[in-house]
Design an enzyme around this catalytic site. Structure first.
Site, PDB file in Angstrom:
ATOM      1  N   GLU A   1       0.828  -1.217   0.000  1.00  0.00           N
ATOM      2  CA  GLU A   1       0.000   0.000   0.000  1.00  0.00           C
ATOM      3  C   GLU A   1       0.860   1.264   0.000  1.00  0.00           C
ATOM      4  OE1 GLU A   1      -3.616   2.217   2.484  1.00  0.00           O
ATOM      5  OE2 GLU A   1      -2.585   0.515   3.382  1.00  0.00           O
TER       6      GLU A   1
ATOM      7  N   LYS B   1      -2.835  -1.982  -2.781  1.00  0.00           N
ATOM      8  CA  LYS B   1      -3.860  -1.085  -2.247  1.00  0.00           C
ATOM      9  C   LYS B   1      -3.413   0.329  -2.561  1.00  0.00           C
ATOM     10  CE  LYS B   1      -6.593   0.127   1.819  1.00  0.00           C
ATOM     11  NZ  LYS B   1      -7.119  -0.319   3.126  1.00  0.00           N
TER      12      LYS B   1
END
Length: 295
Positions: free
Chosen positions: A176, A213
């Site tokens: 992420e 993400k």
């Protein structure tokens, strides 16, 4: 790696619920839920209250596998039980929802326009415990604030280096590198980020799988080529500070990109609501985020 869970995350219709607020963000999450800081006097009481909140969400009939593919937990939640079962086991065995674990220790100070991950000295031990708790995958968050090529490269290199350590334990890492939605050069950062990710993906072995993400990109369908990469199980989007309605509206413009929302998911939920009010609010949020994720 659980083959049934992998298939569900890779091909399933729905989104991933982020229930992973940790030490620094827990008071904010509780305050949003209507629990003031004077309601608890130490960390143990705070985590007990946040586990009550998460338990209420997870046990709600609105929190179901028809709409939700997976849920990201904080370490403290992984180590607690719901109705006599470890939280991850309850999610999978009772709900059919795949459990993930947040493993990072927060963000380092800004440098080169980014915030790298703080060191994770006990990562190996944490990953062993996660495997023992039947966790499927992990999540760790860095932040990109400026379109700085050197900084963005460092973020992605660090994420993938730690990701390989996670893969070696049989888990699927969610990488992420969040681009700050308020960044003045967000689109330029996203171009640099994608190029750095493509470079790292090309260096992975055939059997090494990751998830991504990412912030909802400025350009529609900007990450479609990442979704097509054989190393990428799924690309999910964070809400990043957008309201639920705004996050859903933006997400719906990107084919194949699904939500992994935290604040946007729990928006409108309150400790003082009756179970009927709570379930109705959560049900509406779940349906709206689901609809935005499957377009």
């Amino acid at each position: 790696m659980n083959a049934e869970q992998l298939d569900r995350i890779r091909k399933g219709k729905g989104f991933i619920a982020a229930l992973d607020q940790s030490g620094g963000s827990t008071p904010k999450a509780l305050l949003q839920y209507g629990v003031a800081e004077n309601s608890y006097s130490n960390e143990d009481e705070m985590y007990a209250l946040v586990h009550e909140m998460r338990t209420r969400i997870i046990k709600s009939p609105a929190f179901d596998s028809r709409h939700i593919l997976g849920a990201i937990l904080f370490e403290n939640t992984m180590d607690r039980a719901i109705d006599g079962q470890w939280t991850a086991d309850y999610l999978w065995e009772r709900k059919g929802i795949v459990p993930f674990l947040k493993v990072d220790k927060g963000l380092a100070d800004p440098e080169d326009g980014v915030q790298l991950l703080k060191p994770i000295p006990d990562l190996d031990d944490l990953l062993k415990r996660a495997v023992g708790r039947n966790i499927f995958g992990t999540k760790m968050r860095s932040v990109i604030k400026e379109a700085n090529p050197a900084g963005i490269r460092k973020v992605v290199e660090q994420q993938f280096a730690i990701g390989k350590q996670i893969i070696a334990k049989g888990l699927v890492p969610i990488i992420e590198p969040e681009v700050d939605i308020y960044s003045a050069d967000k689109a330029a950062s996203e171009k640099l980020l994608k190029a750095a990710i493509v470079e790292q993906l090309s260096a992975l072995g055939d059997d090494e799988k990751i998830m991504l993400k990412l912030s909802i990109p400025t350009e529609d369908n900007f990450y479609s080529d990442l979704m097509a990469d054989p190393h990428v199980v799924r690309v999910v989007a964070l809400s990043g500070g957008y309201s639920q309605a705004e996050a859903n509206e933006k997400l719906a413009r990107h084919h194949g990109l699904i939500a992994s929302f935290s604040r946007a998911l729990s928006q409108g939920l309150a400790a003082g609501q009756t179970d009927e009010e709570f379930d109705a609010m959560l049900s509406q949020s779940v349906r709206d985020i689901y609809e935005a994720s499957i377009r």
